[in-house]
Design a protein around this motif. Structure first.
Motif, short mmCIF file in Angstrom:
data_model
loop_
_atom_site.label_atom_id
_atom_site.label_comp_id
_atom_site.label_asym_id
_atom_site.label_seq_id
_atom_site.Cartn_x
_atom_site.Cartn_y
_atom_site.Cartn_z
N GLY A 43 52.05 -14.33 1.24
CA GLY A 43 52.02 -12.91 1.55
C GLY A 43 52.08 -12.68 3.05
N THR A 44 52.03 -11.42 3.42
CA THR A 44 52.09 -11.06 4.84
C THR A 44 50.69 -10.93 5.40
OG1 THR A 44 52.14 -8.70 4.32
CG2 THR A 44 54.27 -9.82 4.54
N GLN A 45 50.62 -10.88 6.72
CA GLN A 45 49.36 -10.62 7.38
C GLN A 45 49.20 -9.11 7.54
OE1 GLN A 45 49.95 -12.99 10.92
NE2 GLN A 45 48.54 -14.53 10.14
N LYS A 46 47.99 -8.69 7.92
CA LYS A 46 47.70 -7.26 8.02
C LYS A 46 46.71 -7.03 9.15
CE LYS A 46 45.64 -3.66 5.14
NZ LYS A 46 45.14 -3.35 3.79
N GLY A 47 46.85 -5.89 9.83
CA GLY A 47 45.87 -5.46 10.81
C GLY A 47 45.57 -6.49 11.88
N GLN A 48 44.29 -6.71 12.13
CA GLN A 48 43.84 -7.61 13.18
C GLN A 48 44.17 -9.08 12.88
OE1 GLN A 48 42.32 -6.47 16.13
NE2 GLN A 48 42.83 -4.44 15.37
N ASP A 49 44.57 -9.40 11.66
CA ASP A 49 44.98 -10.77 11.34
C ASP A 49 46.28 -11.15 12.03
OD1 ASP A 49 42.76 -11.13 9.74
OD2 ASP A 49 43.83 -10.65 7.87
N ILE A 50 47.07 -10.16 12.39
CA ILE A 50 48.32 -10.40 13.11
C ILE A 50 47.96 -10.63 14.58
CG2 ILE A 50 50.58 -9.46 13.73
CD1 ILE A 50 50.26 -7.54 11.28
N HIS A 51 48.47 -11.68 15.15
CA HIS A 51 48.17 -12.02 16.55
C HIS A 51 48.51 -10.83 17.46
CE1 HIS A 51 48.30 -14.05 20.45
NE2 HIS A 51 47.62 -15.05 19.89
N ILE A 52 47.69 -10.58 18.46
CA ILE A 52 47.89 -9.44 19.35
C ILE A 52 49.26 -9.47 20.02
CG2 ILE A 52 46.68 -10.56 21.28
CD1 ILE A 52 46.85 -6.74 20.53
N PHE A 53 49.75 -10.65 20.39
CA PHE A 53 51.07 -10.74 21.01
C PHE A 53 52.15 -10.25 20.04
CE2 PHE A 53 49.76 -14.49 23.98
CZ PHE A 53 48.93 -13.64 24.68
N SER A 54 52.01 -10.60 18.77
CA SER A 54 52.98 -10.16 17.76
C SER A 54 52.91 -8.64 17.59
CB SER A 54 52.71 -10.84 16.42
OG SER A 54 52.90 -12.22 16.52
N ARG A 55 51.70 -8.09 17.66
CA ARG A 55 51.55 -6.64 17.52
C ARG A 55 52.19 -5.91 18.70
NH1 ARG A 55 45.54 -5.92 17.14
NH2 ARG A 55 45.29 -8.16 17.30
N ILE A 56 52.09 -6.48 19.88
CA ILE A 56 52.71 -5.88 21.07
C ILE A 56 54.23 -5.97 20.97
CG2 ILE A 56 53.03 -6.15 23.56
CD1 ILE A 56 50.04 -7.10 23.63
N VAL A 57 54.74 -7.14 20.62
CA VAL A 57 56.19 -7.33 20.52
C VAL A 57 56.77 -6.47 19.40
CG1 VAL A 57 58.02 -9.01 20.05
CG2 VAL A 57 56.18 -9.58 21.64
N ALA A 58 56.02 -6.26 18.33
CA ALA A 58 56.51 -5.42 17.23
C ALA A 58 56.83 -4.00 17.72
CB ALA A 58 55.48 -5.37 16.10
N VAL A 59 55.94 -3.43 18.53
CA VAL A 59 56.16 -2.08 19.06
C VAL A 59 57.32 -2.09 20.06
CG1 VAL A 59 55.14 -0.14 20.32
CG2 VAL A 59 53.76 -1.41 18.69
N ALA A 60 57.34 -3.09 20.95
CA ALA A 60 58.43 -3.18 21.94
C ALA A 60 59.78 -3.36 21.24
CB ALA A 60 58.16 -4.33 22.90
N ASN A 61 59.83 -4.17 20.20
CA ASN A 61 61.07 -4.40 19.45
C ASN A 61 61.54 -3.11 18.78
OD1 ASN A 61 63.06 -6.32 18.21
ND2 ASN A 61 62.05 -5.64 16.35
N ALA A 62 60.61 -2.39 18.18
CA ALA A 62 60.98 -1.11 17.54
C ALA A 62 61.51 -0.12 18.58
CB ALA A 62 59.78 -0.53 16.81
#
Length: 191
Positions: A43-62
């Protein structure tokens, strides 16, 4: 990309970004974690389980993707930021990371020539972190003040009825957005 980087000298945090930057904060998105964990977790990760760098890059990519329309034509930064601020993305991203991106990425570049809602021409001289669509501008035509001509600087935050209407000749009024106070950030977290 993850498979190419796995087993190399690349930092683990970088490989995690490559693997997880399409996972949404609400648990939607991809990939299934079975590949990275050798089926120890699926399955996928959710919320704080997703590494902070991935959360930052997700917004920048979008945001990077939103800089072009469906036909691949470049859009004004304010159009992309307006879209990112929309309800569609409320659960896609870490609310704090999204809010910081919306506050730190100026919709109007320093030096951009703008036309104000009252018709006066100005140039952006400072961004506003509180309300990015309300920068500080300097009028391009001097006004008489105390018997001398001077270029007036206006902080648009101090003038609620005055706003940027055009930037670089493009009408931007439909893309102006207002951000809630920072005190609301904690309330936006996805459970």
């Amino acid at each position: 990309g993850y498979e190419l980087l796995s087993g190399t000298q690349f930092p683990a945090s970088a490989t995690q970004v490559v693997l997880n930057h399409h996972q949404r904060y609400d648990g939607e998105g991809w990939p299934d974690m079975a590949l990275a964990t050798k089926n120890r977790r699926t399955g996928t990760q959710k919320g704080q389980d997703i590494h902070i760098f991935s959360r930052i890059v997700a917004v920048a990519n979008a945001l990077d993707n939103l800089m072009r329309d469906a036909e691949g034509q470049r859009r004004p930064p304010i159009a992309a930021l307006h879209a990112l601020a929309g309800e569609k993305y409320d659960k896609w991203f870490d609310p704090l990371v999204r809010r910081v991106m919306l506050r730190r990425m100026p919709p109007f570049a320093m030096g951009a020539q703008v036309k104000l809602s009252d018709g006066r021409a100005a140039a952006v001289v400072a961004p506003s972190l509180k309300q990015p669509c309300k920068p500080t501008v300097r009028l391009l035509v001097p006004e008489e003040r105390d018997g001398a001509l001077a270029y007036t600087t206006i902080d648009l935050l101090d003038h609620p009825k005055l706003h940027v209407a055009q930037c670089a000749g493009v009408d931007v009024r439909k893309w102006l957005y207002h951000l809630p106070d920072d005190s609301d950030v904690r309330a936006l977290k996805v459970g």
